[in-house]
Motif scaffolding. Structure first.
Motif, PDB file in Angstrom:
ATOM      1  N   ALA A   1      30.893  54.663  44.099  1.00 51.38           N
ATOM      2  CA  ALA A   1      31.852  53.833  43.380  1.00 51.38           C
ATOM      3  C   ALA A   1      32.463  52.799  44.311  1.00 51.38           C
ATOM      4  CB  ALA A   1      32.933  54.709  42.772  1.00 51.38           C
ATOM      5  N   SER A   2      32.737  51.602  43.779  1.00 52.65           N
ATOM      6  CA  SER A   2      33.257  50.521  44.617  1.00 52.65           C
ATOM      7  C   SER A   2      34.532  49.910  44.081  1.00 52.65           C
ATOM      8  CB  SER A   2      32.200  49.424  44.748  1.00 52.65           C
ATOM      9  OG  SER A   2      31.864  48.890  43.473  1.00 52.65           O
ATOM     10  N   ALA A   3      34.995  50.316  42.914  1.00 55.82           N
ATOM     11  CA  ALA A   3      36.178  49.670  42.346  1.00 55.82           C
ATOM     12  C   ALA A   3      36.913  50.609  41.404  1.00 55.82           C
ATOM     13  CB  ALA A   3      35.782  48.401  41.599  1.00 55.82           C
ATOM     14  N   LEU A   4      38.213  50.342  41.256  1.00 58.00           N
ATOM     15  CA  LEU A   4      39.012  50.966  40.214  1.00 58.00           C
ATOM     16  C   LEU A   4      39.052  50.001  39.042  1.00 58.00           C
ATOM     17  CD1 LEU A   4      39.952  52.566  42.785  1.00 58.00           C
ATOM     18  CD2 LEU A   4      42.154  52.812  41.649  1.00 58.00           C
ATOM     19  N   VAL A   5      38.734  50.485  37.858  1.00 52.07           N
ATOM     20  CA  VAL A   5      38.696  49.657  36.654  1.00 52.07           C
ATOM     21  C   VAL A   5      39.963  49.901  35.840  1.00 52.07           C
ATOM     22  CG1 VAL A   5      37.497  49.228  34.479  1.00 52.07           C
ATOM     23  CG2 VAL A   5      36.183  49.632  36.574  1.00 52.07           C
ATOM     24  N   VAL A   6      40.623  48.820  35.418  1.00 53.96           N
ATOM     25  CA  VAL A   6      41.846  48.932  34.632  1.00 53.96           C
ATOM     26  C   VAL A   6      41.670  48.202  33.304  1.00 53.96           C
ATOM     27  CG1 VAL A   6      44.341  48.641  34.611  1.00 53.96           C
ATOM     28  CG2 VAL A   6      43.145  48.851  36.794  1.00 53.96           C
ATOM     29  N   GLY A   7      41.959  48.865  32.207  1.00 51.49           N
ATOM     30  CA  GLY A   7      41.961  48.204  30.912  1.00 51.49           C
ATOM     31  C   GLY A   7      43.281  47.488  30.696  1.00 51.49           C
TER      32      GLY A   7
ATOM     33  N   LEU B   1      39.410  46.122  42.830  1.00 52.69           N
ATOM     34  CA  LEU B   1      40.092  46.333  41.551  1.00 52.69           C
ATOM     35  C   LEU B   1      39.422  45.450  40.514  1.00 52.69           C
ATOM     36  CD1 LEU B   1      42.596  47.751  40.242  1.00 52.69           C
ATOM     37  CD2 LEU B   1      43.873  45.659  40.741  1.00 52.69           C
ATOM     38  N   ARG B   2      39.063  46.020  39.371  1.00 57.06           N
ATOM     39  CA  ARG B   2      38.415  45.256  38.307  1.00 57.06           C
ATOM     40  C   ARG B   2      39.252  45.368  37.034  1.00 57.06           C
ATOM     41  NH1 ARG B   2      33.975  42.502  37.445  1.00 57.06           N
ATOM     42  NH2 ARG B   2      32.805  42.564  35.479  1.00 57.06           N
ATOM     43  N   LEU B   3      39.688  44.220  36.530  1.00 59.12           N
ATOM     44  CA  LEU B   3      40.525  44.161  35.336  1.00 59.12           C
ATOM     45  C   LEU B   3      39.659  43.794  34.138  1.00 59.12           C
ATOM     46  CD1 LEU B   3      43.454  42.117  36.923  1.00 59.12           C
ATOM     47  CD2 LEU B   3      43.150  44.612  36.869  1.00 59.12           C
ATOM     48  N   VAL B   4      39.758  44.579  33.078  1.00 57.28           N
ATOM     49  CA  VAL B   4      38.886  44.402  31.916  1.00 57.28           C
ATOM     50  C   VAL B   4      39.719  44.216  30.661  1.00 57.28           C
ATOM     51  CG1 VAL B   4      37.030  45.434  30.535  1.00 57.28           C
ATOM     52  CG2 VAL B   4      37.135  45.867  33.008  1.00 57.28           C
ATOM     53  N   HIS B   5      39.395  43.183  29.895  1.00 53.79           N
ATOM     54  CA  HIS B   5      40.046  42.969  28.602  1.00 53.79           C
ATOM     55  C   HIS B   5      38.968  42.845  27.537  1.00 53.79           C
ATOM     56  CE1 HIS B   5      42.888  41.638  25.581  1.00 53.79           C
ATOM     57  NE2 HIS B   5      42.136  40.584  25.335  1.00 53.79           N
ATOM     58  N   ALA B   6      39.110  43.604  26.459  1.00 52.55           N
ATOM     59  CA  ALA B   6      38.162  43.565  25.347  1.00 52.55           C
ATOM     60  C   ALA B   6      38.746  42.725  24.223  1.00 52.55           C
ATOM     61  CB  ALA B   6      37.865  44.976  24.846  1.00 52.55           C
ATOM     62  N   LEU B   7      37.998  41.738  23.776  1.00 55.79           N
ATOM     63  CA  LEU B   7      38.446  40.884  22.674  1.00 55.79           C
ATOM     64  C   LEU B   7      38.447  41.677  21.373  1.00 55.79           C
ATOM     65  CD1 LEU B   7      36.472  37.623  23.489  1.00 55.79           C
ATOM     66  CD2 LEU B   7      38.870  38.126  23.967  1.00 55.79           C
TER      67      LEU B   7
END
Length: 302
Positions: free
Chosen positions: A5-11, A36-42
């Protein structure tokens, strides 16, 4: 956590709760030297409707623009909390659960914000969070303010629930690792609920040997923890064994902890149900962050 693993994912969804999760995850990423990876779902739009103003295309573009703003705000929040943290963003046109499950593949951890304590009491966790905790391929951590709008706690022990199942072993692995990362003591808790068995003994006019039962539960906890103190000699472990409902025992300790670690399924889980009732209760009611462990390994396997 374990693996490549290489990142923490945040919704992120534009809410205050999500920004609280972003700040927590940014600090955790810094401690672990991860990105850190920021994710937004449309959100899914309804089918085109017979109107000329606004057109369906205009609405679609506006939704996309708002999504970009949500991600930009979350990115700013992360870099303010932890200057220099490596941050990437992802805008996805899927349902939130599907988007975050996809992003969780290969992630160190999936982090989600949940509402804090409100005037009417503690808030039940949402169905998307439950689904992700049950099915994500990596550990899932739920973050809520500790009290009011206070930040999640950064002091106190790490508490881990131990129930003697494979899911409990994953929780033990995560609990020791998190305690080691944080330089915090670990409270390993094993609870058993004997009310039903007591009723059976009473009906049969048998005498229950409570002392023998308690000794057995102490031995069970010792067996499940075997090997882990040697693997993490820097972690001070406090072992707690007591009768009572596991959720109630763990919630009492969680109010004074900086992290509560549980397995995705516990004793008594029905085949086909991926998240136990105890874990769901803790996700809904614990004031500290709750990590639902997945993918833990035994000491000799690592």
């Amino acid at each position: 956590m374990t693996g490549s693993a290489s990142a923490l994912v945040v919704g992120v969804d534009g809410s205050v709760d999500a920004l609280t999760a972003v700040r927590w995850a940014a600090r955790a990423a810094r401690e672990r030297h991860l990105g850190l990876r920021l994710v937004h779902a449309l959100p899914e739009l309804p089918a085109p409707y017979p109107r000329g103003d606004p057109t369906f295309e205009q609405v679609r573009q506006a939704v996309g623009a708002r999504g970009e703003r949500v991600l930009a705000e979350a990115l700013d929040e992360a870099t303010r909390a932890v200057p220099g943290v490596e941050v990437t963003t992802s805008l996805r046109s899927e349902r939130p659960a599907d988007a975050l499950l996809a992003e969780a593949k290969g992630a160190a951890m999936l982090v989600l914000g949940t509402p804090g304590l409100r005037r009417l009491g503690r808030v039940l966790v949402g169905s998307v969070s439950v689904a992700l905790a049950a099915h994500a391929p990596c550990p899932v951590t739920l973050i809520r303010p500790h009290a009011g709008d206070d930040e999640p706690p950064t002091e106190g022990p790490v508490v881990v629930g131990v129930d003697g199942t494979p899911a409990g072993d994953e929780a033990i692995a995560a609990g020791f690792e998190e305690a080691s990362w944080r330089g915090a003591p670990l409270i390993a808790v094993h609870c058993w609920h004997e009310a039903f068995l007591s009723a059976v003994f009473e009906e049969g006019r048998w005498t229950m040997d409570s002392s023998a039962m308690e000794a057995h539960e102490h031995e069970l906890l010792a067996q499940r923890l075997a090997g882990w103190p040697e693997k993490y000699p820097d972690v001070v472990v406090d072992r707690v064994v007591q009768a009572g409902r596991p959720a109630e025992c763990l919630l009492d300790l969680a109010d004074r902890a900086q992290l509560l670690v549980v397995g995705s399924r516990g004793r008594g889980g029905f085949r086909g149900l991926a998240l136990g009732s105890t874990s769901q209760a803790l996700m809904s009611y614990a004031l500290c962050p709750v990590l639902v462990a997945r993918g833990g390994v035994r000491p000799q396997e690592k």
